[in-house]
Design a protein around this motif. Structure first.
Motif, mmCIF file in Angstrom:
data_model
loop_
_atom_site.group_PDB
_atom_site.id
_atom_site.type_symbol
_atom_site.label_atom_id
_atom_site.label_comp_id
_atom_site.label_asym_id
_atom_site.label_seq_id
_atom_site.Cartn_x
_atom_site.Cartn_y
_atom_site.Cartn_z
ATOM 1 N N VAL A 1 -32.669 1.129 -18.120
ATOM 2 C CA VAL A 1 -32.945 1.830 -16.866
ATOM 3 C C VAL A 1 -32.882 3.324 -17.162
ATOM 4 O O VAL A 1 -31.906 3.808 -17.748
ATOM 5 N N PHE A 2 -33.925 4.052 -16.771
ATOM 6 C CA PHE A 2 -34.018 5.493 -17.015
ATOM 7 C C PHE A 2 -33.879 6.205 -15.674
ATOM 8 O O PHE A 2 -34.679 5.995 -14.770
ATOM 9 N N ASP A 3 -32.865 7.072 -15.567
ATOM 10 C CA ASP A 3 -32.507 7.640 -14.264
ATOM 11 C C ASP A 3 -32.331 9.151 -14.383
ATOM 12 O O ASP A 3 -31.507 9.628 -15.164
ATOM 13 N N ALA A 4 -33.077 9.905 -13.583
ATOM 14 C CA ALA A 4 -32.935 11.365 -13.522
ATOM 15 C C ALA A 4 -32.483 11.822 -12.142
ATOM 16 O O ALA A 4 -32.552 13.006 -11.839
ATOM 17 N N ASN A 5 -32.013 10.896 -11.316
ATOM 18 C CA ASN A 5 -31.660 11.239 -9.940
ATOM 19 C C ASN A 5 -30.234 11.737 -9.783
ATOM 20 O O ASN A 5 -29.941 12.538 -8.911
ATOM 21 N N GLY A 6 -29.330 11.216 -10.578
ATOM 22 C CA GLY A 6 -27.937 11.594 -10.414
ATOM 23 C C GLY A 6 -27.216 10.702 -9.426
ATOM 24 O O GLY A 6 -27.448 9.488 -9.359
ATOM 25 N N VAL A 7 -26.353 11.306 -8.615
ATOM 26 C CA VAL A 7 -25.421 10.563 -7.784
ATOM 27 C C VAL A 7 -26.104 9.574 -6.853
ATOM 28 O O VAL A 7 -25.535 8.520 -6.522
ATOM 29 N N ALA A 8 -27.327 9.827 -6.436
ATOM 30 C CA ALA A 8 -27.992 8.981 -5.448
ATOM 31 C C ALA A 8 -28.262 7.571 -5.971
ATOM 32 O O ALA A 8 -28.302 6.613 -5.191
ATOM 33 N N THR A 9 -28.446 7.426 -7.278
ATOM 34 C CA THR A 9 -28.879 6.125 -7.805
ATOM 35 C C THR A 9 -28.121 5.646 -9.041
ATOM 36 O O THR A 9 -28.330 4.515 -9.477
ATOM 37 N N LEU A 10 -27.259 6.464 -9.634
ATOM 38 C CA LEU A 10 -26.675 6.112 -10.928
ATOM 39 C C LEU A 10 -25.900 4.797 -10.909
ATOM 40 O O LEU A 10 -26.063 3.961 -11.805
ATOM 41 N N GLN A 11 -25.039 4.591 -9.927
ATOM 42 C CA GLN A 11 -24.245 3.370 -9.910
ATOM 43 C C GLN A 11 -25.131 2.147 -9.733
ATOM 44 O O GLN A 11 -24.954 1.122 -10.414
#
Length: 358
Positions: free
Chosen positions: A269-279
């Motif tokens: 999973v590649f995530d650049a959103n931060g707190v909104a989606t990391l968990q």
């Protein structure tokens, strides 16, 4: 991820102050220049941020053109990439800008243009060998280069081995938009993930710069890529890049849609959103899956105006992953920031060569 192109020292027409974008105030200024030798008879232009601030912090200055030193070439810049990170530099929140450079600073991580001057040969090394001037480059060659800042400029001197020849059929504006996002994606995919055909990937911000690059690299690797976008009009574009499926999170619960698409979990999973989606991204991993973090966009303002209380609150809410739980599930968290990889120049050259061959 917001992207654009600064061409020939001009900004493409658009709103005076677009959300999260740039408004450049052209202001001629006399500045002290230290560093490379310069030709006082010829002027160049570059964008300077004297100190972090609002849109008006971007100023255009004129100064003598730099002269290439030993082993360097000078590029007459046709286009430079404009990345989301450049806006964060302007706000003063980009760590590598503070730690590796400081202010004043000229933003810009990538340029493309034409060589208009070649410096002298490097002096001989201890064994008596030397390096030819320009290392094989000649005036008129079309090149693309990755820079550690400094790209918003009309002329730029760089070491000859920082440059890559622009392939036939690729125009300079498109070449300028390639290094930063595609090298970031390449590093995560080929140096951290080590892809295998049939892997299942989930890519956030799949219509953005790095996200779109990840979708294309996933297609080349034989992965099944599910993209996540923030609006319905982006779905078709991401499918065209090679995604297997695209989730429009503006239409409902994106996590439920992601689980429905891949009930057994994702290998990456590649995530650049931060707190909104990391968990939620971590929770969607399959056993042995890897979460790749390459940005924190949801923590930053869309209108360019900083809210320090919100930043602090989001920082406190950012997930801290438990290493005991990670070992029990064989799931990993990895991260990437291209600007802190400047010391890995041979690796980045390998990545650029690989990308340009494709």
């Amino acid at each position: 991820r917001t992207r654009g192109i600064l061409e020939e020292g001009k900004v493409r027409p658009g709103p005076a102050r677009p959300p999260g974008g740039f408004r450049i105030r052209w202001q001629h200024a006399k500045i002290e220049v230290q560093g490379p030798a310069r030709d006082p008879g010829r002027l160049m232009r570059r964008i300077v941020i004297a100190r972090p601030g609002g849109y008006d912090a971007l100023q255009c200055v004129e100064e003598p053109e730099p002269l290439p030193g030993p082993g360097q070439v000078r590029i007459r810049v046709t286009a430079c990439g404009v990345n989301y990170a450049d806006g964060i530099i302007r706000m003063g929140l980009y760590a590598s800008a503070r730690e590796l450079h400081g202010y004043p600073i000229t933003p810009g991580f990538e340029v493309a243009g034409v060589i208009d001057a070649v410096g002298p040969a490097l002096p001989p090394t201890g064994d008596g060998s030397g390096s030819p001037a320009g290392s094989g480059w000649t005036v008129g060659d079309r090149v693309v280069a990755l820079t550690l800042f400094g790209g918003y400029t009309s002329h730029l001197c760089l070491p000859a081995d920082y440059l890559f020849r622009v392939p036939e059929g690729l125009d300079l504006p498109r070449a300028a938009a390639l290094p930063a996002v595609f090298l970031t994606a390449w590093f995560m995919v080929h140096e951290q993930l080590h892809p295998r055909p049939g892997q299942r990937w989930l890519v956030h911000s799949a219509a953005g710069g790095v996200g779109g690059a990840l979708v294309q690299l996933g297609r080349l690797a034989g992965a099944e890529v599910t993209g996540v976008v923030g609006a319905a009009h982006k779905v078709e574009a991401v499918m065209a890049l090679g995604a297997t499926a695209v989730i429009d999170k503006s239409g409902g619960n994106w996590t439920s849609a992601a689980r429905l698409q891949c009930p057994d979990g994702y290998d990456a999973v590649f995530d650049a959103n931060g707190v909104a989606t990391l968990q939620a991204s971590f929770d969607l991993l399959a056993p042995m899956g890897k979460l790749f973090i390459f940005g924190f966009a949801s923590m930053l303002p869309r209108d360019g105006r900083l809210n320090w209380l919100r930043l602090a609150w989001d920082w406190l809410r950012t997930p801290r992953f438990n290493p005991l739980k990670m070992t029990q599930t064989n799931r990993s968290v990895m991260a990437a920031n291209l600007s802190f990889l400047a010391a890995e120049a041979p690796l980045l050259r390998e990545g650029m060569a690989w990308l340009l061959e494709r």
